[in-house]
Design a protein around this motif. Structure first.
Motif, short mmCIF file in Angstrom:
data_model
loop_
_atom_site.label_atom_id
_atom_site.label_comp_id
_atom_site.label_asym_id
_atom_site.label_seq_id
_atom_site.Cartn_x
_atom_site.Cartn_y
_atom_site.Cartn_z
N PRO A 17 45.60 37.79 40.40
CA PRO A 17 44.62 38.77 39.92
C PRO A 17 44.54 38.76 38.40
N ILE A 18 43.33 38.67 37.86
CA ILE A 18 43.09 38.66 36.42
C ILE A 18 42.40 39.97 36.05
N VAL A 19 43.11 40.81 35.32
CA VAL A 19 42.55 42.10 34.90
C VAL A 19 41.66 41.86 33.69
N ASN A 76 45.42 43.93 54.82
CA ASN A 76 44.76 42.73 55.33
C ASN A 76 45.62 41.48 55.14
N LEU A 77 46.31 41.38 54.02
CA LEU A 77 47.17 40.22 53.78
C LEU A 77 48.32 40.17 54.78
N LEU A 78 48.93 41.30 55.04
CA LEU A 78 50.04 41.34 56.01
C LEU A 78 49.54 41.01 57.42
N ARG A 124 51.89 37.97 41.83
CA ARG A 124 51.43 38.54 43.10
C ARG A 124 50.54 37.57 43.86
N ILE A 125 50.82 37.40 45.13
CA ILE A 125 50.02 36.53 46.00
C ILE A 125 48.86 37.33 46.56
N VAL A 126 47.65 36.82 46.39
CA VAL A 126 46.45 37.50 46.86
C VAL A 126 45.71 36.67 47.91
N SER A 127 46.19 35.47 48.20
CA SER A 127 45.56 34.62 49.21
C SER A 127 46.61 33.70 49.80
N SER A 171 37.38 32.57 42.25
CA SER A 171 37.49 31.64 43.37
C SER A 171 36.99 32.30 44.64
N ASP A 172 36.72 31.48 45.63
CA ASP A 172 36.15 31.95 46.90
C ASP A 172 37.27 32.44 47.81
N ILE A 173 37.68 33.69 47.62
CA ILE A 173 38.66 34.30 48.51
C ILE A 173 38.16 35.68 48.93
N LYS A 174 38.67 36.14 50.06
CA LYS A 174 38.35 37.49 50.51
C LYS A 174 39.05 38.50 49.61
N TYR A 175 38.38 39.62 49.34
CA TYR A 175 39.01 40.63 48.49
C TYR A 175 40.33 41.06 49.12
#
Length: 479
Positions: A295-297, A178-180, A284-287, A169-173
């Motif tokens: 996150p998909i490993v 950065n998330l905080l 885990r929230i990444v966006s 998906s279109d999200i910033k790494y």
């Protein structure tokens, strides 16, 4: 309210163009319009509407516009503009719905594309894919007496290839710092809205911004300095959340309230990882704007972790069917039974061969396939055979299975490079799932279109050969 299409169907040659000229019958959009199962899509699409109310846009306009968008990667606004300018796209999208001529104005507002995507369900696309695939199966049955006579018994036939991939998906790494920082900035804007006209509490936003930049701009940030920067941002976020907890949130919109709940979960997760000195946490929230993404490993070269939906597909004679889409990471080996049973529903028999990679070869799946007489690809269990002839035979079979499995990798490559599976731009989970499904549906349509063109070209070539054969040998009976 949804009204069914006009039963009177005209030929494409009657599609009036005010600027003159005729439409080319060999155009791909005209040919594709004939193979899309509009009736199947319309039956599912009409269920979204009540009996009364304003008339809705027709299914051909909605699905047609979405397919055009996915084929070229247009934005919503650009899709509408291209439809206005291209008569072939107009024919594909809005012919048979009471508009038998070229329209030089917008057929709908670009904002309607969001509602079109929300009305597309996985069940709708599954039925449409089966309808597209059905003719291919029936023709194959006529040619070789069906798959039932090709397998181990009357209950087996054909070949099933399964695999999984991540659709990013279109999200910033995402990084913890950065998330905080993003969460803190959003909370500060919410405080400005909630305390408008009142004395605002101290947020130390300038100091917090300075602390963040001091760490973010450092090219070689040590572990201790990173932990120190994260601890500071955690304190800033905690202070802002406390200010909003004691305040009425009536001034905030629905979007801001949802983001606030997401930031609360983000803070709890980051605090837990900081206290326990770990780098992982469940769900885990990444966006913040797209909290459903996980996150998909994958362990792929150049991308150990991807962020988006995980998709498992079944590939049957080159046609792809989606078996599961989920934003949560899952073991694709658990889907094998569902894929085999879905194959039976689509074809009528179990597959004779099931080609999959090693993660599918669990003891449970091996027993399942053995009980149903399905050969699951991969090495045999137990000790390697000492028979040299049998060993060579097994090696050849493994090599053949690996080469045939490349077809599913090619399907993913086509979707990610030629279409829009390489980066999903939609934000909502239901619209992202719809876009993924539409991409695979479009690949199936183009696959069927290529098969039809190949058959047509072969028939034309046969007629040419027979005609020249008659000229050269007019006395022969076959001439």
């Amino acid at each position: 309210m949804y009204k069914k299409k006009n039963p009177e169907v005209l030929e494409f040659k009657d599609f009036y163009q005010p600027f003159g000229g005729k439409m080319n019958a060999d155009n791909r959009w005209i040919k594709m319009a004939d193979i899309v199962p509009w009736d199947v899509l319309e039956e599912k699409y009409a269920r979204h509407f009540k009996a009364l109310g304003r008339g809705a846009k027709k299914v051909r306009m909605a699905i047609g516009a979405l397919l055009i968008q996915q084929r070229f990667g247009y934005s919503d606004e650009e899709t509408v503009e291209q439809i206005i300018e291209n008569p072939y796209l107009q024919y594909f999208m809005q012919y048979f719905i009471g508009l038998p001529e070229y329209q030089g104005k917008k057929p709908f507002d670009a904002s309607m594309m969001v509602y079109f995507r929300k009305r597309v369900t996985p069940e709708m696309l599954e039925e449409a894919n089966r309808a597209v695939f059905a003719e291919n199966v029936s023709k194959k049955d006529d040619d070789d007496d069906g798959p039932k006579n090709k397998g181990l018994s009357s209950q087996h036939g054909g070949k099933l290839i399964v695999d999984a991939t991540c659709v990013p998906s279109d999200i910033k790494y995402p990084t913890d710092l950065n998330l905080l920082n993003e969460g803190r900035e959003k909370l500060e804007k919410m405080i400005d809205v909630c305390y408008d006209g009142e004395k605002k509490p101290r947020t130390y936003r300038k100091k917090a911004r300075r602390d963040y930049l001091r760490a973010a701009k450092n090219r070689r940030l040590s572990v201790n300095n990173l932990k120190k920067a994260i601890r500071k941002q955690l304190n800033y976020v905690k202070r802002d959340l406390n200010y909003l907890e004691n305040k009425e949130l009536d001034r905030l919109g629905d979007r801001e309230r949802k983001e606030m709940e997401t930031i609360k979960k983000l803070y709890a997760q980051q605090k837990q990882m900081y206290d326990n000195m770990t780098h992982s946490v469940s769900n885990r929230i990444v966006s913040i704007s797209q909290p459903h993404i996980r996150p998909i490993v994958r362990g792929k070269a150049g991308a150990d972790v991807e962020f988006g939906a995980k998709v498992t597909i079944s590939l049957i004679d080159g046609f792809a069917f989606i078996d599961r889409i989920d934003f949560e990471n899952f073991n694709e080996g658990t889907v094998l039974k569902r894929q085999a049973e879905a194959y039976r529903e689509r074809i009528g028999v179990y597959p004779e061969e099931l080609l999959a990679d090693g993660i599918y070869r669990t003891r449970e799946n091996l027993n399942y396939c053995k009980e149903r007489g399905i050969r699951l690809s991969g090495p045999q269990l137990g000790r390697p055979t000492t028979d040299e002839v049998e060993r060579v035979k097994q090696k050849k079979q493994e090599k053949k299975d690996t080469s045939e499995r490349n077809a599913v990798e090619g399907e993913y490559g086509t979707g990610k490079r030629k279409l829009n599976l390489g980066l999903i731009m939609t934000k909502l989970p239901e619209t992202s799932i719809a876009v993924i499904g539409l991409n695979f549906f479009l690949m199936n349509l183009e696959k069927k279109l290529r098969l039809l063109l190949l058959v047509s070209s072969a028939a034309e070539m046969r007629q040419i050969i027979l005609r020249w054969f008659g000229v050269l040998f007019p006395a022969l009976p076959c001439a």
